[in-house]
Design a protein around this motif. Structure first.
Motif, PDB file in Angstrom:
ATOM      1  N   TYR A 146       0.828  -1.207   0.000  1.00 46.78           N
ATOM      2  CA  TYR A 146       0.000   0.000   0.000  1.00 46.78           C
ATOM      3  C   TYR A 146       0.863   1.258   0.000  1.00 46.78           C
ATOM      4  CZ  TYR A 146      -4.076  -2.892   1.224  1.00 46.78           C
ATOM      5  OH  TYR A 146      -5.101  -3.820   1.234  1.00 46.78           O
ATOM      6  N   ARG A 147       1.946   1.252   0.769  1.00 55.86           N
ATOM      7  CA  ARG A 147       2.844   2.416   0.786  1.00 55.86           C
ATOM      8  C   ARG A 147       3.462   2.645  -0.591  1.00 55.86           C
ATOM      9  NH1 ARG A 147       4.286   0.683   6.201  1.00 55.86           N
ATOM     10  NH2 ARG A 147       3.549   2.290   7.633  1.00 55.86           N
ATOM     11  N   TYR A 148       3.860   1.571  -1.241  1.00 59.48           N
ATOM     12  CA  TYR A 148       4.444   1.668  -2.583  1.00 59.48           C
ATOM     13  C   TYR A 148       3.435   2.261  -3.573  1.00 59.48           C
ATOM     14  CZ  TYR A 148       6.073   0.194  -7.153  1.00 59.48           C
ATOM     15  OH  TYR A 148       6.448   0.191  -8.475  1.00 59.48           O
ATOM     16  N   VAL A 149       2.216   1.758  -3.554  1.00 54.51           N
ATOM     17  CA  VAL A 149       1.187   2.238  -4.474  1.00 54.51           C
ATOM     18  C   VAL A 149       0.836   3.696  -4.179  1.00 54.51           C
ATOM     19  CG1 VAL A 149      -1.227   1.945  -5.179  1.00 54.51           C
ATOM     20  CG2 VAL A 149       0.249  -0.044  -4.927  1.00 54.51           C
ATOM     21  N   ASP A 150       0.709   4.049  -2.899  1.00 50.03           N
ATOM     22  CA  ASP A 150       0.402   5.439  -2.534  1.00 50.03           C
ATOM     23  C   ASP A 150       1.472   6.398  -3.049  1.00 50.03           C
ATOM     24  OD1 ASP A 150      -1.823   4.492  -1.249  1.00 50.03           O
ATOM     25  OD2 ASP A 150      -1.079   4.883   0.780  1.00 50.03           O
ATOM     26  N   GLN A 151       2.724   6.031  -2.872  1.00 51.86           N
ATOM     27  CA  GLN A 151       3.821   6.887  -3.337  1.00 51.86           C
ATOM     28  C   GLN A 151       3.814   6.990  -4.857  1.00 51.86           C
ATOM     29  OE1 GLN A 151       5.810   8.717  -1.289  1.00 51.86           O
ATOM     30  NE2 GLN A 151       6.396   9.701  -3.191  1.00 51.86           N
ATOM     31  N   ASN A 152       3.521   5.897  -5.526  1.00 53.78           N
ATOM     32  CA  ASN A 152       3.472   5.893  -6.985  1.00 53.78           C
ATOM     33  C   ASN A 152       2.351   6.800  -7.496  1.00 53.78           C
ATOM     34  OD1 ASN A 152       4.253   5.174  -9.524  1.00 53.78           O
ATOM     35  ND2 ASN A 152       3.188   3.217  -9.520  1.00 53.78           N
ATOM     36  N   ILE A 153       1.186   6.748  -6.877  1.00 53.99           N
ATOM     37  CA  ILE A 153       0.072   7.606  -7.267  1.00 53.99           C
ATOM     38  C   ILE A 153       0.424   9.065  -7.034  1.00 53.99           C
ATOM     39  CG2 ILE A 153      -2.297   8.283  -6.675  1.00 53.99           C
ATOM     40  CD1 ILE A 153      -2.873   5.307  -6.187  1.00 53.99           C
ATOM     41  N   LYS A 154       1.047   9.346  -5.897  1.00 55.78           N
ATOM     42  CA  LYS A 154       1.422  10.725  -5.574  1.00 55.78           C
ATOM     43  C   LYS A 154       2.454  11.258  -6.568  1.00 55.78           C
ATOM     44  CE  LYS A 154       2.213  13.507  -1.566  1.00 55.78           C
ATOM     45  NZ  LYS A 154       2.295  13.494  -0.122  1.00 55.78           N
ATOM     46  N   ASP A 155       3.430  10.437  -6.915  1.00 54.04           N
ATOM     47  CA  ASP A 155       4.459  10.851  -7.873  1.00 54.04           C
ATOM     48  C   ASP A 155       3.883  11.091  -9.262  1.00 54.04           C
ATOM     49  OD1 ASP A 155       6.340  10.663  -5.877  1.00 54.04           O
ATOM     50  OD2 ASP A 155       7.108   8.712  -6.534  1.00 54.04           O
ATOM     51  N   ASN A 156       2.956  10.251  -9.682  1.00 53.54           N
ATOM     52  CA  ASN A 156       2.396  10.353 -11.025  1.00 53.54           C
ATOM     53  C   ASN A 156       1.283  11.382 -11.151  1.00 53.54           C
ATOM     54  OD1 ASN A 156       4.086   8.461 -12.197  1.00 53.54           O
ATOM     55  ND2 ASN A 156       2.784   6.763 -11.543  1.00 53.54           N
ATOM     56  N   ALA A 157       0.770  11.890 -10.040  1.00 51.04           N
ATOM     57  CA  ALA A 157      -0.324  12.855 -10.095  1.00 51.04           C
ATOM     58  C   ALA A 157       0.113  14.159 -10.766  1.00 51.04           C
ATOM     59  CB  ALA A 157      -0.853  13.148  -8.700  1.00 51.04           C
ATOM     60  N   GLY A 158       1.360  14.547 -10.587  1.00 51.04           N
ATOM     61  CA  GLY A 158       1.842  15.792 -11.171  1.00 51.04           C
ATOM     62  C   GLY A 158       2.499  15.624 -12.520  1.00 51.04           C
ATOM     63  N   TYR A 159       2.505  14.437 -13.045  1.00 52.22           N
ATOM     64  CA  TYR A 159       3.171  14.164 -14.320  1.00 52.22           C
ATOM     65  C   TYR A 159       2.397  14.766 -15.477  1.00 52.22           C
ATOM     66  CZ  TYR A 159       5.055  11.577 -18.287  1.00 52.22           C
ATOM     67  OH  TYR A 159       5.622  11.248 -19.489  1.00 52.22           O
ATOM     68  N   GLU A 160       3.092  15.455 -16.344  1.00 53.67           N
ATOM     69  CA  GLU A 160       2.484  16.041 -17.526  1.00 53.67           C
ATOM     70  C   GLU A 160       2.955  15.268 -18.743  1.00 53.67           C
ATOM     71  OE1 GLU A 160       2.559  20.370 -19.136  1.00 53.67           O
ATOM     72  OE2 GLU A 160       2.375  20.421 -16.952  1.00 53.67           O
ATOM     73  N   PRO A 161       2.080  14.525 -19.396  1.00 53.07           N
ATOM     74  CA  PRO A 161       2.516  13.723 -20.533  1.00 53.07           C
ATOM     75  C   PRO A 161       2.892  14.602 -21.728  1.00 53.07           C
ATOM     76  CG  PRO A 161       0.159  13.594 -20.304  1.00 53.07           C
ATOM     77  CD  PRO A 161       0.657  14.369 -19.130  1.00 53.07           C
ATOM     78  N   HIS A 162       3.799  14.110 -22.521  1.00 52.86           N
ATOM     79  CA  HIS A 162       4.201  14.853 -23.717  1.00 52.86           C
ATOM     80  C   HIS A 162       3.546  14.224 -24.944  1.00 52.86           C
ATOM     81  CE1 HIS A 162       6.951  11.455 -23.823  1.00 52.86           C
ATOM     82  NE2 HIS A 162       7.101  11.698 -25.104  1.00 52.86           N
ATOM     83  N   CYS A 163       3.507  14.975 -25.981  1.00 51.02           N
ATOM     84  CA  CYS A 163       2.927  14.487 -27.228  1.00 51.02           C
ATOM     85  C   CYS A 163       4.049  14.308 -28.257  1.00 51.02           C
ATOM     86  CB  CYS A 163       1.889  15.481 -27.745  1.00 51.02           C
ATOM     87  SG  CYS A 163       1.136  14.962 -29.282  1.00 51.02           S
ATOM     88  N   CYS A 164       4.036  13.224 -28.960  1.00 50.40           N
ATOM     89  CA  CYS A 164       5.092  12.937 -29.918  1.00 50.40           C
ATOM     90  C   CYS A 164       4.996  13.804 -31.182  1.00 50.40           C
ATOM     91  CB  CYS A 164       5.053  11.467 -30.322  1.00 50.40           C
ATOM     92  SG  CYS A 164       5.378  10.371 -28.960  1.00 50.40           S
ATOM     93  N   ASN A 165       3.870  14.452 -31.371  1.00 48.45           N
ATOM     94  CA  ASN A 165       3.686  15.268 -32.568  1.00 48.45           C
ATOM     95  C   ASN A 165       4.186  16.693 -32.408  1.00 48.45           C
ATOM     96  OD1 ASN A 165       2.466  13.120 -33.841  1.00 48.45           O
ATOM     97  ND2 ASN A 165       0.415  13.719 -33.188  1.00 48.45           N
ATOM     98  N   LYS A 166       4.603  17.054 -31.218  1.00 45.73           N
ATOM     99  CA  LYS A 166       5.081  18.413 -30.977  1.00 45.73           C
ATOM    100  C   LYS A 166       6.587  18.493 -31.232  1.00 45.73           C
ATOM    101  CE  LYS A 166       1.663  19.664 -27.531  1.00 45.73           C
ATOM    102  NZ  LYS A 166       1.455  20.067 -26.156  1.00 45.73           N
ATOM    103  N   VAL A 167       7.022  19.682 -31.559  1.00 42.88           N
ATOM    104  CA  VAL A 167       8.453  19.934 -31.723  1.00 42.88           C
ATOM    105  C   VAL A 167       9.069  19.957 -30.337  1.00 42.88           C
ATOM    106  CG1 VAL A 167      10.145  21.593 -32.555  1.00 42.88           C
ATOM    107  CG2 VAL A 167       8.001  21.268 -33.797  1.00 42.88           C
TER     108      VAL A 167
END
Length: 117
Positions: free
Chosen positions: A93-114
């Motif tokens: 549970y601690r591992y999953v909680d930390q993973n969710i917290k870390d990924n919450a602020g992630y901004e995905p990139h798009c491959c079509n952008k320069v």
């Protein structure tokens, strides 16, 4: 469900449900303990089963975590059971909680952008 079906501060995408055994808790203490955990920001629901001695709770992992619940338990003189299965689940549970917290602020990139320089 949608976010309006949950308490303030809880988003469906970050909602996790946990169920762990408790030790060192009496019947009347359980009600106060559940009420205190339920007041925390990001906690959606809390339920204690006295017959099984388990605490079931759901929370938004970006605002709350298992350590917060554990600190409230220890303040009241209770704690999670120390059997093998409970320790394994707490670690996971601690591992999953930390993973969710870390990924919450992630901004995905798009491959079509320069790419940025």
């Amino acid at each position: 469900m949608i976010d309006q079906d949950h308490k303030l501060g809880v988003k469906e995408a970050n909602l996790v449900s946990r169920k762990l055994q408790l030790s060192g808790i009496q019947g009347q203490e359980a009600e106060a303990l559940v009420a205190e955990i339920e007041q925390q920001f990001g906690v959606d629901r809390v339920a204690y089963d006295p017959d099984a001695g388990t605490l079931a709770f759901s929370y938004d992992a970006t605002h709350c975590n298992l350590d917060l619940v554990e600190s409230i338990l220890s303040k009241r003189g209770a704690g999670f059971a120390t059997n093998w299965w409970n320790r394994t689940k707490r670690s996971y549970y601690r591992y999953v909680d930390q993973n969710i917290k870390d990924n919450a602020g992630y901004e995905p990139h798009c491959c079509n952008k320069v790419p940025r320089k």
